[in-house]
Scaffold this motif. Structure first.
Motif, mmCIF file in Angstrom:
data_model
loop_
_atom_site.group_PDB
_atom_site.id
_atom_site.type_symbol
_atom_site.label_atom_id
_atom_site.label_comp_id
_atom_site.label_asym_id
_atom_site.label_seq_id
_atom_site.Cartn_x
_atom_site.Cartn_y
_atom_site.Cartn_z
ATOM 1 N N ASN A 43 -7.553 1.536 -3.235
ATOM 2 C CA ASN A 43 -7.132 2.208 -4.171
ATOM 3 C C ASN A 43 -8.596 2.961 -4.700
ATOM 4 O O ASN A 43 -8.747 4.088 -5.314
ATOM 5 C CB ASN A 43 -6.445 1.727 -5.218
ATOM 6 C CG ASN A 43 -4.964 1.912 -5.019
ATOM 7 O OD1 ASN A 43 -4.582 2.385 -3.714
ATOM 8 N ND2 ASN A 43 -4.020 1.461 -5.784
ATOM 9 N N GLY A 71 -3.497 11.267 -10.397
ATOM 10 C CA GLY A 71 -2.928 10.402 -11.721
ATOM 11 C C GLY A 71 -2.109 9.579 -11.183
ATOM 12 O O GLY A 71 -2.378 8.804 -9.924
ATOM 13 N N ILE A 101 -11.670 11.162 -4.098
ATOM 14 C CA ILE A 101 -10.979 12.453 -4.713
ATOM 15 C C ILE A 101 -11.858 13.009 -5.464
ATOM 16 O O ILE A 101 -12.303 14.099 -5.744
ATOM 17 C CB ILE A 101 -9.558 12.188 -5.155
ATOM 18 C CG1 ILE A 101 -8.379 11.721 -4.304
ATOM 19 C CG2 ILE A 101 -9.135 13.425 -5.993
ATOM 20 C CD1 ILE A 101 -7.249 11.033 -4.776
ATOM 21 N N ASN A 134 -8.510 16.713 -1.016
ATOM 22 C CA ASN A 134 -8.216 18.023 -1.581
ATOM 23 C C ASN A 134 -8.538 18.104 -3.127
ATOM 24 O O ASN A 134 -8.157 17.263 -4.029
ATOM 25 C CB ASN A 134 -6.671 17.872 -1.457
ATOM 26 C CG ASN A 134 -6.294 18.012 -0.095
ATOM 27 O OD1 ASN A 134 -6.763 18.728 0.774
ATOM 28 N ND2 ASN A 134 -5.293 17.291 0.346
ATOM 29 N N PHE A 156 0.830 -1.118 -0.032
ATOM 30 C CA PHE A 156 0.006 0.037 -0.105
ATOM 31 C C PHE A 156 0.690 1.361 -0.095
ATOM 32 O O PHE A 156 0.411 2.283 0.416
ATOM 33 C CB PHE A 156 -0.915 0.036 1.102
ATOM 34 C CG PHE A 156 -1.788 -1.172 1.305
ATOM 35 C CD1 PHE A 156 -2.835 -1.548 0.490
ATOM 36 C CD2 PHE A 156 -1.419 -2.205 2.301
ATOM 37 C CE1 PHE A 156 -3.642 -2.686 0.514
ATOM 38 C CE2 PHE A 156 -2.161 -3.107 2.323
ATOM 39 C CZ PHE A 156 -3.355 -3.417 1.562
ATOM 40 N N LEU A 157 2.127 1.021 -0.370
ATOM 41 C CA LEU A 157 3.019 2.291 -0.515
ATOM 42 C C LEU A 157 2.633 3.527 -1.168
ATOM 43 O O LEU A 157 2.179 3.375 -2.382
ATOM 44 C CB LEU A 157 4.631 2.024 -0.341
ATOM 45 C CG LEU A 157 4.804 1.493 -1.749
ATOM 46 C CD1 LEU A 157 5.169 2.442 -2.841
ATOM 47 C CD2 LEU A 157 6.036 0.702 -1.325
ATOM 48 N N LEU A 174 -3.714 4.581 -9.229
ATOM 49 C CA LEU A 174 -5.215 4.831 -9.071
ATOM 50 C C LEU A 174 -5.850 4.612 -10.512
ATOM 51 O O LEU A 174 -6.771 3.896 -10.582
ATOM 52 C CB LEU A 174 -5.512 6.228 -8.398
ATOM 53 C CG LEU A 174 -4.892 6.342 -6.736
ATOM 54 C CD1 LEU A 174 -5.602 7.596 -6.461
ATOM 55 C CD2 LEU A 174 -5.339 5.228 -6.046
ATOM 56 N N LEU A 222 -9.924 5.387 -2.513
ATOM 57 C CA LEU A 222 -9.239 6.746 -2.515
ATOM 58 C C LEU A 222 -9.648 7.489 -3.752
ATOM 59 O O LEU A 222 -9.723 8.741 -3.691
ATOM 60 C CB LEU A 222 -7.812 6.426 -2.396
ATOM 61 C CG LEU A 222 -7.239 5.847 -1.192
ATOM 62 C CD1 LEU A 222 -5.950 5.241 -1.289
ATOM 63 C CD2 LEU A 222 -7.441 6.733 0.206
HETATM 64 C C1 UDX Z 1 -1.643 5.259 -4.369
HETATM 65 C C2 UDX Z 1 -2.192 4.843 -2.948
HETATM 66 O O1 UDX Z 1 -2.279 5.853 -2.137
HETATM 67 C C3 UDX Z 1 -1.194 3.689 -2.267
HETATM 68 O O2 UDX Z 1 -1.814 3.299 -1.014
HETATM 69 C C4 UDX Z 1 -1.107 2.734 -3.323
HETATM 70 O O3 UDX Z 1 -0.128 1.536 -2.909
HETATM 71 C C5 UDX Z 1 -0.772 3.010 -4.702
HETATM 72 O O4 UDX Z 1 -1.437 4.365 -5.209
HETATM 73 P P1 UDX Z 1 0.247 7.038 -4.942
HETATM 74 O O5 UDX Z 1 0.006 6.599 -6.416
HETATM 75 O O6 UDX Z 1 1.584 7.009 -4.564
HETATM 76 O O7 UDX Z 1 -0.342 6.110 -3.898
HETATM 77 O O8 UDX Z 1 -0.263 8.364 -4.883
HETATM 78 P P2 UDX Z 1 -1.359 9.163 -3.914
HETATM 79 O O9 UDX Z 1 -0.907 9.896 -2.696
HETATM 80 O O10 UDX Z 1 -2.521 8.088 -3.552
HETATM 81 O O11 UDX Z 1 -2.005 10.344 -4.620
HETATM 82 C C6 UDX Z 1 -2.757 9.745 -6.220
HETATM 83 C C7 UDX Z 1 -3.119 10.958 -6.822
HETATM 84 O O12 UDX Z 1 -4.145 11.627 -6.153
HETATM 85 C C8 UDX Z 1 -2.138 12.111 -7.112
HETATM 86 O O13 UDX Z 1 -2.098 12.450 -8.304
HETATM 87 C C9 UDX Z 1 -2.482 13.266 -6.151
HETATM 88 O O14 UDX Z 1 -2.174 14.366 -6.534
HETATM 89 C C10 UDX Z 1 -3.913 12.903 -6.187
HETATM 90 N N1 UDX Z 1 -4.704 13.537 -4.742
HETATM 91 C C11 UDX Z 1 -4.305 13.117 -3.577
HETATM 92 C C12 UDX Z 1 -5.601 14.408 -4.973
HETATM 93 O O15 UDX Z 1 -5.912 14.964 -6.043
HETATM 94 N N2 UDX Z 1 -6.680 14.878 -3.777
HETATM 95 C C13 UDX Z 1 -5.946 14.343 -2.675
HETATM 96 O O16 UDX Z 1 -6.748 14.735 -1.600
HETATM 97 C C14 UDX Z 1 -5.189 13.383 -2.591
#
Ligand code: UDX
Length: 441
Positions: free
Chosen positions: A216, A265, A223, A259, A147-148, A269, A219
């Motif tokens: 994912n 991107g 968003i 946010n 989940f990193l 996700l 999450l």
């Molecule tokens: C994600 C998951 O969080 C992680 O647990 C999984 O293992 C891999 O996919 P990551 O791709 O590193 O991690 O990025 P993350 O921090 O989740 O952000 C993803 C995208 O969402 C980014 O483009 C970020 O800018 C965007 N984002 C995040 C938003 O637009 N709004 C937010 O509130 C949070």
């Protein structure tokens, strides 16, 4: 313990170094000789805070080695599969080529009692098929999703918020004797985080694989929910950041991942929700995930809306206008540009006739390779010279900290688009800027 890590990308390189930090002897294997050479010399092949220090720390004592030859895994009892599962060209499904290749290469080197631990994000059903192929080898498969978050990968690997083991189970869903043994071996691998109280979920293969894509998807949905609210805010003059603060005080909702802005991107996700929809279709339950189509559509609409906003502040046309884009990585503290909203918007504006200059503290080289037609600058100060519009697309701390008066002295017109809702509108307006953002008046 002696472990191998197969696939040394964003996930595997960090996992290998972290396993060495936890006290194990680790061999990392990857087919990319250039990447292996960098790692073997103690150099991180990509930008990830804390990784260079970790490689230096654990590299010195010979417990962490890297190679391209799968034979190097001989002697390891636990083999982590950390290869990528990108989106297939032209369709939503995941491309499992790397999983297939890595597994086939590993098979001849397995010994009875070995554990093969899948960490890659895969369509549910993949683990079951791989486990069958271990029949007769005496090795056992475990699914142990990762989940990193990029930018926080070292911390997330050493101090995960949970561990999930998908182990072989009988018809009643109870772990088999092999499952119990796999559980004990993995407990030894993760002894340090478990001793810190990290919650552990033991389950079957299907659940373990679904946990990752479900997390994912949730999450991504969170968003896109707030970005849908941003559309409502734009239609009513409301402020989505205040709305997020207010609903976020409810513990059941929570403020994190609310946010609004250019949306999500990255390498996870977007492709994970698409592969999940594709898999649901194959399983005959596509309706269960049809909401993810909307999640995807809301997300992509934010990019289009940002181009429209740029057009608006330019008085109806961006043709010939100079636009400085601050940020190319898909999120701050990363040099990863996979499906980056920042670059997607930059490229759209360029295609529509603007002169776009992109900058990023870490991702310029990756961005240049992917989008050679764009113009790049080394610093924000260089990028904004003569700009008609400044777009903050990735919220690096140094962009959040920009002084509106100092930037104002460099641009042609004081117009700023805050694609991540991180600037103080009052401070920028006071300095004479036109400030516009997604979901804010
Ligand atoms: C994600 C998951 O969080 C992680 O647990 C999984 O293992 C891999 O996919 P990551 O791709 O590193 O991690 O990025 P993350 O921090 O989740 O952000 C993803 C995208 O969402 C980014 O483009 C970020 O800018 C965007 N984002 C995040 C938003 O637009 N709004 C937010 O509130 C949070």
């Amino acid at each position: 313990m002696h472990v191998s890590v197969i696939g040394c990308g964003y996930l595997g390189a960090v996992h290998a170094a972290s396993m060495a930090k936890l006290g194990h002897t680790v061999v990392g294997v990857d087919v990319d000789a250039a990447k292996v050479a960098l790692l073997a010399s103690g150099t991180a092949p990509f930008y990830e805070p804390g990784l260079p220090e970790l490689l230096r720390e654990v590299g010195g004592d010979g417990r962490l080695t890297f190679g391209t030859d799968m034979a190097a895994v001989a002697g390891a009892a636990v083999h982590f599969l950390c290869v990528g599962t990108p989106q297939k060209h032209g369709e939503f499904r995941a491309d499992l080529t790397h999983v297939e290749d890595a597994f086939a290469a590993l098979l001849p080197h397995l010994r009875p009692g070995d554990l093969v631990v899948g960490k890659s994000t895969v369509p549910v059903g993949t683990a079951e098929a791989l486990a069958e192929r271990l029949d007769g080898t005496g090795a056992t498969l475990v699914w142990n999703p990762e989940f990193l978050r990029e930018g926080l990968a070292v911390q997330d690997t050493l101090h995960p918020d949970r561990l999930v083991y998908g182990v072989p189970t009988d018809d009643d869903g109870v772990p088999t004797a092999d499952g119990d043994r796999a559980h004990r071996v993995l407990d030894e691998v993760y002894a340090a985080p478990l001793a810190d109280g990290t919650p552990l979920v033991i389950t079957d293969y299907a659940t373990a694989q679904l946990v990752k894509v479900a997390a994912n998807s949730f999450l991504a949905t969170k968003i896109s929910f707030i970005n849908a609210m941003a559309e409502l805010c734009e239609a009513t003059g409301a402020d989505v950041t205040r709305l997020a603060d207010a609903i976020g005080y409810d513990d059941r909702i929570g403020r994190r991942f609310l946010n609004a802005g250019l949306g999500f991107g990255g390498g996870c996700l977007p492709k994970d929700i698409r592969a999940f929809m594709a898999r649901a279709g194959e399983l005959g339950v596509d309706q269960a995930l049809s909401f993810l189509r909307e999640v995807d559509a809301i997300n992509m609409r934010r990019r289009v809306r940002m181009v429209d906003l740029a057009r608006e502040v330019c008085g109806g046309s961006i043709v010939g206008r100079r636009i400085a884009v601050l940020g190319a990585a898909f999120k701050p503290d990363s040099d990863d540009i996979r499906d980056s909203p920042a670059l997607s918007v930059a490229a759209q504006m360029q295609l529509q006739g603007a002169q776009v200059v992109v900058t990023d503290p870490q991702a310029v080289e990756n961005a240049r390779q992917a989008w050679p037609g764009l113009t790049f600058a080394a610093t924000a100060q260089e990028a904004v010279v003569g700009a008609d519009v400044v777009l903050l697309a990735t919220e690096w701390q140094e962009y959040r900290d920009l002084d509106p008066a100092a930037v104002g002295a460099l641009v042609a017109r004081r117009a700023v688009l805050d694609g991540r809702n991180v600037l103080d509108p009052r401070a920028w307006r006071r300095a004479g800027w036109t400030y516009r953002a997604l979901g804010r008046p």
